[in-house]
Design a protein around this motif. Structure first.
Motif, short mmCIF file in Angstrom:
data_model
loop_
_atom_site.label_atom_id
_atom_site.label_comp_id
_atom_site.label_asym_id
_atom_site.label_seq_id
_atom_site.Cartn_x
_atom_site.Cartn_y
_atom_site.Cartn_z
N THR A 171 38.30 -52.12 -126.60
CA THR A 171 38.08 -50.73 -126.19
C THR A 171 38.35 -49.85 -127.40
OG1 THR A 171 38.74 -51.18 -123.91
CG2 THR A 171 38.74 -48.88 -124.62
N ALA A 172 37.33 -49.10 -127.85
CA ALA A 172 37.45 -48.31 -129.08
C ALA A 172 37.71 -46.83 -128.81
CB ALA A 172 36.18 -48.46 -129.92
N LYS A 173 37.35 -46.36 -127.61
CA LYS A 173 37.50 -44.93 -127.32
C LYS A 173 37.75 -44.75 -125.82
CE LYS A 173 35.02 -40.50 -127.41
NZ LYS A 173 33.72 -39.84 -127.61
N VAL A 174 38.56 -43.76 -125.49
CA VAL A 174 38.83 -43.41 -124.09
C VAL A 174 38.70 -41.90 -123.94
CG1 VAL A 174 40.45 -43.52 -122.17
CG2 VAL A 174 40.48 -45.31 -123.91
N SER A 175 38.01 -41.46 -122.91
CA SER A 175 37.88 -40.03 -122.65
C SER A 175 37.68 -39.84 -121.14
CB SER A 175 36.72 -39.43 -123.44
OG SER A 175 36.78 -38.02 -123.40
N VAL A 176 37.37 -38.63 -120.73
CA VAL A 176 37.16 -38.33 -119.32
C VAL A 176 35.86 -37.55 -119.16
CG1 VAL A 176 38.03 -37.07 -117.31
CG2 VAL A 176 39.63 -38.30 -118.77
N GLY A 218 41.34 -32.33 -115.30
CA GLY A 218 40.16 -33.17 -115.53
C GLY A 218 40.01 -33.61 -116.97
N LYS A 219 41.14 -33.65 -117.67
CA LYS A 219 41.12 -34.10 -119.06
C LYS A 219 41.97 -35.36 -119.21
CE LYS A 219 40.28 -29.54 -121.04
NZ LYS A 219 40.76 -28.49 -121.99
#
Length: 377
Positions: A146-151, A197-198
């Motif tokens: 997993t290289a990136k995590v966001s919402v 929501g972030k």
């Protein structure tokens, strides 16, 4: 030097130059895959594998490549590399240290007035095994990270950029996969999404993370990627399978980078026209052409799930396939790009022969010149 060794030296020089140029391009901010540096990381692994194989020639006589198709080493070479990595420590224990071998070689030359071939092979094997112990080679299959995590603020779901790679044993081609996937698992939404929501800043995520970020699905995801990464599967098929097999996961975009075919003068015969023109290039190290394809499929909409007393349906993605483009429809993708990287001298030879326009029709061409890549030619 035997003709076979001479051909091997030319092949390794050409592929090393090609991968070096490709890495330069992928790290350029004009590259379509520049943003995360993922592809450049796998190219570096591939380059490391070739460095190991080159050392292996110092004590092994043969090295087979797929001359008529991909221009890459046959799959057996990757299996042998993996096997040698596992046995490296045991084999190194039976080979003298580098300093000892150098002393023995010097002593042998002084006493016998000839080259110590056996000692030279021992030295080559030691250097190879020390190199191959590294985990940085391109293996038959590289587990996901997993290289990136966001919402996603619209769905209030966390999403991950996950990547993995495989060397397809049938096509003899390196394949790199990247998927953007939303996760509606209650536990992950609760942990990762704050009231606004972030992404929850209180959760420390030391990226990159080995495997899928969701620990409850990570092992299943590894199994899935290993079974669903064949070149014969279209990106759309892989995306649909992923959407179907994991209820909480919602794949929004899947990309596949196919690295190859590779063409090298006097070695590969996968394209007779290219081979004929490249054979006229003055410097052998510039007589090559590397192509790659970027395939992409994305979700155009999401069909909401339905829960009832007697049956239920999961949320599913509707993937866009560009049926207006026959080639895109054949590949099972929303879009695709064909790219070609070629040294300046080789491009001039193709241009002078009147073959450049025909060979590069439908390709974005990138020219390697003095360590820099010139695009949009």
């Amino acid at each position: 030097m035997t003709p076979e060794n001479d051909a091997a030296v030319r092949y390794f020089s050409a592929i090393t130059a090609a991968l070096g140029g490709l890495e330069v391009f992928m790290r350029d901010d004009r590259s379509p895959l520049y943003r995360h540096g993922i592809v450049a990381e796998y190219i570096a692994r591939l380059d490391k594998s070739f460095a190991c194989w080159r050392n292996r020639l110092g004590f092994m006589d043969t090295f087979r490549i797929s001359r008529a198709e991909s221009g890459y080493p046959v799959f057996q070479n990757l299996l042998e590399l993996e096997n040698d990595r596992q046995q490296a420590d045991a084999r190194l224990a039976n080979i003298p240290q580098t300093g000892e071998l150098r002393e023995e070689m010097a002593d042998f030359i002084l006493r016998h007035k000839e080259f110590p071939e056996a000692l030279q092979k021992s030295m080559a094997e030691r250097l190879y095994l020390e190199d191959v112990k590294s985990e940085a080679t391109f293996g038959p299959f590289t587990l996901a990270q997993t290289a990136k995590v966001s919402v996603n603020p619209k769905t209030m779901r966390p999403y991950y950029l996950v990547h993995w790679a495989t060397f397809d044993g049938s096509a003899n081609l390196p394949l790199i996969y990247m998927v953007t996937v939303e996760d509606s698992s209650e536990s992950m939404v609760r942990q990762l999404v704050d009231a606004n929501g972030k992404l929850n800043e209180r959760v420390d995520i030391p990226l990159p993370v080995d495997g899928l970020l969701n620990p409850e699905l990570a092992h299943r995801f590894d199994d899935f990627t290993e079974k669903n990464s064949a070149y014969t599967l279209s990106p759309a098929t892989i995306a649909v399978n992923l959407d179907k097999d994991f209820e909480p996961l919602h794949p929004k975009q899947l990309r596949r980078v196919v690295l190859g075919p590779f063409y090298s003068a006097g070695i590969t015969d996968n394209n007779s026209t290219v081979a004929e023109v490249l054979s006229k290039v003055r410097k052998p190290e510039n007589a090559w052409l590397l192509t790659w394809t970027i395939q992409e499929v994305f979700s155009k909409s999401e069909k909401p799930g339905r829960r009832g007393l007697f049956s239920s349906e999961k949320t599913t993605q509707e993937f866009f396939i560009n049926t207006d483009d026959l080639e895109a429809a054949r590949q099972g993708v929303s879009s695709y790009e064909n790219h070609a990287l070629i040294p300046h001298e080789a491009y001039q030879a193709l241009y002078a022969a009147g073959e450049a326009q025909k060979i590069f029709s439908g390709y974005k061409v990138h020219i390697l010149s003095n360590g820099q890549v010139i695009s949009d030619v």
